[in-house]
Design an enzyme around this catalytic site. Structure first.
Site, PDB file in Angstrom:
ATOM      1  N   CYS A  18     -22.299   6.502  33.846  1.00 22.38           N
ATOM      2  CA  CYS A  18     -22.083   6.947  32.466  1.00 22.38           C
ATOM      3  C   CYS A  18     -23.406   7.035  31.723  1.00 22.38           C
ATOM      4  CB  CYS A  18     -21.159   5.975  31.758  1.00 22.38           C
ATOM      5  SG  CYS A  18     -21.730   4.281  31.904  1.00 22.38           S
ATOM      6  N   GLU A  71     -15.706   3.043  25.878  1.00 26.07           N
ATOM      7  CA  GLU A  71     -17.005   3.463  26.407  1.00 26.07           C
ATOM      8  C   GLU A  71     -16.692   4.750  27.136  1.00 26.07           C
ATOM      9  OE1 GLU A  71     -19.780   1.608  26.083  1.00 26.07           O
ATOM     10  OE2 GLU A  71     -18.712   0.011  25.061  1.00 26.07           O
TER      11      GLU A  71
HETATM   12  P1  NAP Z   1     -10.585   8.665  33.204  1.00 27.55           P
HETATM   13  O1  NAP Z   1      -9.914   9.679  34.015  1.00 27.55           O
HETATM   14  O2  NAP Z   1     -10.603   8.849  31.733  1.00 27.55           O
HETATM   15  O3  NAP Z   1      -9.901   7.293  33.592  1.00 27.55           O
HETATM   16  C1  NAP Z   1     -10.361   6.103  33.055  1.00 27.55           C
HETATM   17  C2  NAP Z   1      -9.296   5.041  33.201  1.00 27.55           C
HETATM   18  O4  NAP Z   1      -8.194   5.359  32.366  1.00 27.55           O
HETATM   19  C3  NAP Z   1      -8.744   4.889  34.597  1.00 27.55           C
HETATM   20  O5  NAP Z   1      -8.509   3.534  34.847  1.00 27.55           O
HETATM   21  C4  NAP Z   1      -7.431   5.652  34.510  1.00 27.55           C
HETATM   22  O6  NAP Z   1      -6.504   5.193  35.463  1.00 27.55           O
HETATM   23  C5  NAP Z   1      -6.998   5.290  33.134  1.00 27.55           C
HETATM   24  N1  NAP Z   1      -6.027   6.187  32.535  1.00 27.55           N
HETATM   25  C6  NAP Z   1      -6.004   7.523  32.581  1.00 27.55           C
HETATM   26  N2  NAP Z   1      -4.949   7.975  31.884  1.00 27.55           N
HETATM   27  C7  NAP Z   1      -4.318   6.892  31.383  1.00 27.55           C
HETATM   28  C8  NAP Z   1      -3.153   6.706  30.585  1.00 27.55           C
HETATM   29  N3  NAP Z   1      -2.448   7.720  30.140  1.00 27.55           N
HETATM   30  N4  NAP Z   1      -2.787   5.448  30.293  1.00 27.55           N
HETATM   31  C9  NAP Z   1      -3.490   4.398  30.737  1.00 27.55           C
HETATM   32  N5  NAP Z   1      -4.593   4.517  31.496  1.00 27.55           N
HETATM   33  C10 NAP Z   1      -5.007   5.755  31.812  1.00 27.55           C
HETATM   34  O7  NAP Z   1     -12.091   8.458  33.622  1.00 27.55           O
HETATM   35  P2  NAP Z   1     -12.672   8.265  35.096  1.00 27.55           P
HETATM   36  O8  NAP Z   1     -12.556   9.597  35.770  1.00 27.55           O
HETATM   37  O9  NAP Z   1     -12.133   7.079  35.768  1.00 27.55           O
HETATM   38  O10 NAP Z   1     -14.191   7.942  34.776  1.00 27.55           O
HETATM   39  C11 NAP Z   1     -15.164   8.902  34.588  1.00 27.55           C
HETATM   40  C12 NAP Z   1     -15.556   8.975  33.139  1.00 27.55           C
HETATM   41  O11 NAP Z   1     -15.833   7.685  32.655  1.00 27.55           O
HETATM   42  C13 NAP Z   1     -16.803   9.757  32.917  1.00 27.55           C
HETATM   43  O12 NAP Z   1     -16.565  10.680  31.896  1.00 27.55           O
HETATM   44  C14 NAP Z   1     -17.845   8.746  32.483  1.00 27.55           C
HETATM   45  O13 NAP Z   1     -18.793   9.242  31.605  1.00 27.55           O
HETATM   46  C15 NAP Z   1     -17.029   7.704  31.869  1.00 27.55           C
HETATM   47  N6  NAP Z   1     -17.667   6.403  31.986  1.00 27.55           N
HETATM   48  C16 NAP Z   1     -18.146   5.822  30.882  1.00 27.55           C
HETATM   49  C17 NAP Z   1     -18.749   4.596  30.960  1.00 27.55           C
HETATM   50  C18 NAP Z   1     -19.294   3.918  29.748  1.00 27.55           C
HETATM   51  O14 NAP Z   1     -19.626   2.762  29.801  1.00 27.55           O
HETATM   52  N7  NAP Z   1     -19.392   4.602  28.650  1.00 27.55           N
HETATM   53  C19 NAP Z   1     -18.846   3.938  32.188  1.00 27.55           C
HETATM   54  C20 NAP Z   1     -18.347   4.563  33.301  1.00 27.55           C
HETATM   55  C21 NAP Z   1     -17.746   5.806  33.183  1.00 27.55           C
HETATM   56  P3  NAP Z   1      -6.114   6.100  36.736  1.00 27.55           P
HETATM   57  O15 NAP Z   1      -7.349   6.271  37.529  1.00 27.55           O
HETATM   58  O16 NAP Z   1      -5.103   5.251  37.436  1.00 27.55           O
HETATM   59  O17 NAP Z   1      -5.573   7.361  36.196  1.00 27.55           O
END
Ligand code: NAP
Length: 681
Positions: free
Chosen positions: A298, A259
């Site tokens: 999101c 997502e």
């Molecule tokens: P993110 O930076 O992509 O991180 C998402 C998750 O992935 C976090 O738990 C992060 O952990 C983990 N992660 C990052 N790099 C990783 C790796 N190499 N290996 C394993 N895990 C890894 O996103 P975010 O900043 O948390 O969230 C914002 C984004 O999420 C926005 O773009 C939003 O649109 C999207 N979002 C989408 C939905 C949906 O349902 N479609 C819902 C909510 C948010 P760490 O924080 O520990 O790095």
């Protein structure tokens, strides 16, 4: 400063690092350091092994209904302790309203899955999916799809913006499906998820090994995944792309759903001019999507498409409402919008807004300056709501997601054009169309649906009761195609089945009955001396049968029924008109008369274990019944669904009404409630 603990392999684990190491996590409102986060020293292979060895078997011993019961109890426990969650949530920058969205929303998902589990799934460990497929002429070879729990682990990687809802919306379907979870929250708000997990573990409700929690990175966990495991990811499209191409995910075909980002749209219909209720719904919806959770949703509206002639009015109405939105410390009276989750997040939003502004201009707010109540705007991660306008032909508004209180208004001139513009988002979670014109709604919905997971059509008629643009609902698909990740995180039973393997089983009807516990047509029937309606739930077996009849259907039966019920349709009453009917050729009996006569044949009238008939399923009238035909009914116990929390259960019976020549005239399932033996609960 304390380092967050992980809950792994049956106990709380403090990282091997010294207390001062690990990534610092900050209060979003004051900037104060709250905790550190590190998963150094966690044995990730051991985490997966623990889930597979301890959690999986414990869960799979429970039926769907028992798992649903635990989810319900967990929802109750968390509801009792939600104040503790709200208190921690405030430190993520959330207002009380935002916290409720996250916390109560998450509890609501548990409840929804608990009732879905009891309503739509059997009190069993195997799910029978769809109808039996006849595969041979003689009926000795049939097919049936069944779904069984995957034997692995659901690894759940969450985004920072919903630290409670996110993990719970993933946990619920996995748990119901019989698959243990490993929750990995996003670091910036992991302290709130840690509190949630602490409450869950302390409740003692979930069997050991069914939930583990990793605070910090997940190290080499992906290297140890197998074909039976799943990864559900929520976060940015960039991280999704990185994780879904991990060699183990690719080579072992690990189920991976994402997502991700979404440039969600909202379209104002040309009919919704200023002064109409729809115009107001549009403006207030846009403001809510910009300010709830400070736009860190999101599903928030990023692209606002407005008929050219209404653009100025929309900008004016939205700006006026934004100007009234008090921003500041979520704890202060009157504050409607809190802070972003972190200073890094604010930097990211400012960077994205700069790019968006290059394609248009900011018409409300200042990305660098904001007035706040009871807080330091710079130390806390505060930012003003920012409304932009842009040329819809520029690429940026369709590509850049500023994950904060930011939306861009764009003008359109016609339906075809707005549908084409919608597609430039390359796949979204949700879109809304605000119009009172059903024809416009149809053209837009059918036009943009291929790019959307969910579409809301809003007008005066549903506006009051609508749950709004930004709220995903547990019963409906949440996810979207393309850039939005291509996943379906929730969506009632679909989310459960995602954690199960669907297998087509081909067998003879008796063996299939033994495998699924459901009697299928063609399998042996057991006619016993005792009428099945005299048997309690525990005494009934699939295949128990009663054959009753024959009963001749006469002209006077049909006329009596017609007069008594008022159903004097010509095919039953008018010989000449019935003769002209291409399907009948003569007068025939009412279908409902056949059902009633069949009930009269199979029912055992005295008080007994059968408490009620609560419906029929799959009713088909197959052959017309003419005067003089003789009816026989064969009623066979098909499926038993005991209710854990009641003194009765559901029994589904196969009813086959046949004519004197053996031809089926009607088939259906009769649904009854049957008591357990006295005292049973
Ligand atoms: P993110 O930076 O992509 O991180 C998402 C998750 O992935 C976090 O738990 C992060 O952990 C983990 N992660 C990052 N790099 C990783 C790796 N190499 N290996 C394993 N895990 C890894 O996103 P975010 O900043 O948390 O969230 C914002 C984004 O999420 C926005 O773009 C939003 O649109 C999207 N979002 C989408 C939905 C949906 O349902 N479609 C819902 C909510 C948010 P760490 O924080 O520990 O790095």
């Amino acid at each position: 400063m304390a380092t967050l603990r992980s809950y792994v392999q049956g106990s709380w684990y403090s990282p091997a690092d010294s207390a001062d190491s690990g990534r610092p996590l900050h209060d979003a409102v004051t900037g104060e350091e709250i905790a550190r986060i590190s998963s150094a020293g966690v044995d990730f292979a051991g985490v997966l092994e623990h889930g597979r060895r301890v959690g999986g078997p414990a869960l799979r011993e429970l039926t769907f209904h028992q798992r649903a019961g635990l989810l319900k109890a967990l929802a109750g426990h968390l509801r009792e302790h939600r104040d503790a969650l709200y208190a921690v949530s405030a430190r993520t920058g959330a207002t009380l309203g935002d916290s409720k969205f996250d916390v109560d929303g998450g509890i609501g998902v548990l409840q929804a899955y608990a009732s879905t589990g009891r309503r739509e799934l059997p009190n069993d460990t195997v799910f029978v999916d769809g109808a039996v497929e006849p595969l041979s002429r003689g009926g000795t070879f049939v097919g049936q799809h069944v779904a069984t729990s995957l034997r692995g682990i659901a690894v759940q990687v969450n985004a920072f913006n919903f630290p409670v809802w996110g993990p719970l919306e993933k946990l619920a379907p996995a748990f119901l499906a019989g698959v243990p979870s490993v929750i990995k929250p996003a670091s910036p708000t992991a302290f709130l998820t840690a509190k949630l997990v602490e409450l869950i573990v302390d409740s003692g409700l979930l069997p050991e090994g069914t939930l583990q929690f990793v605070a910090g990175g997940i190290g080499d966990l992906f290297d140890h995944l197998t074909d039976q495991d799943l990864v559900s990811f929520t976060g940015s499209a960039a991280t999704a792309a990185r994780l879904r191409t991990h060699p183990t995910i690719v080579h072992r075909a690990v189920r991976f759903t994402a997502e991700a980002d979404s440039l969600n749209l909202s379209i104002l219909g040309p009919d919704a001019a200023p002064g109409t209720p729809e115009f107001d719904l549009y403006a207030s919806g846009l403001v809510a999507e910009m300010t709830v959770k400070a736009g860190q949703k999101c599903t928030a509206i990023r692209r606002a498409f407005v008929p050219e002639q209404h653009v100025d009015a929309v900008v004016e109405a939205v700006s006026a409402r934004l100007a009234k939105t008090v921003i500041g410390n979520p704890a202060a009276e009157g504050v409607r919008m809190g802070a972003l989750a972190s200073l890094e997040q604010r930097e990211e939003v400012r960077r994205c807004v700069k790019t968006l502004a290059d394609a248009g201009r900011i018409v409300y707010g200042d990305a660098e300056k904001v007035e706040v109540l009871d807080a330091d705007a710079e130390r806390g991660a505060f930012v003003s709501p920012l409304l932009l306008t842009a040329d819809p032909d520029r690429a940026e508004p369709h590509e850049v997601e500023a994950f904060g209180p930011v939306s861009t208004v764009m003008a359109y001139t016609g339906t075809e054009q707005v549908v084409e513009l919608a597609a430039r988002g390359q796949g979204s979670l949700v879109g809304s169309v605000v119009t009172a014109d059903p024809a416009f709604a149809r053209d837009v919905v059918l036009g943009v649906a291929p790019w959307h997971g969910r579409l809301l059509v809003l007008n005066e008629r549903d506006g009051k009761e609508s749950t709004g643009h930004g709220s995903p609902l547990p019963a409906l698909v949440h996810g979207g195609p393309g850039r939005a990740g291509g996943g379906e995180e929730m969506g009632g039973i679909r989310g459960v089945l995602h954690h199960m393997q669907r297998t087509a089983v081909q067998a003879d009807p008796d063996t299939l009955t033994a495998i699924t516990g459901r009697w299928v047509q063609g399998a042996q029937r057991t006619e016993t001396d005792v009428h099945p309606f005299r048997r309690h739930l525990e005494e009934l077996r699939p295949g128990d049968t009663i054959v009753a009849g024959p009963r001749t259907v006469t002209q006077s039966d049909v006329e009596h029924f017609a007069e008594f019920t008022g159903d004097t349709f010509y095919a039953h009453m008018d010989a000449e008109a019935a003769a002209a009917n291409p399907l009948f050729g003569e007068r025939v009996a009412h279908g409902y008369l056949i059902l009633s006569l069949a009930a009269g044949l199979f029912v055992d009238p005295d008080p007994g274990p059968v408490l009620a008939n609560f419906g029929v399923d799959n009713l088909r009238f197959l052959t017309p019944v003419k005067f003089g035909d003789e009816l026989t009914v064969t009623l066979t116990c098909k499926q038993l669904t005991p209710r854990d929390s009641a003194g009765y259960g559901e029994v589904r019976w196969d009813a086959d009404v046949t004519r004197q020549d053996g031809e089926s005239v009607a088939r259906y399932d009769v649904l009854t409630l049957v008591a357990k033996k006295e005292g049973a609960q």
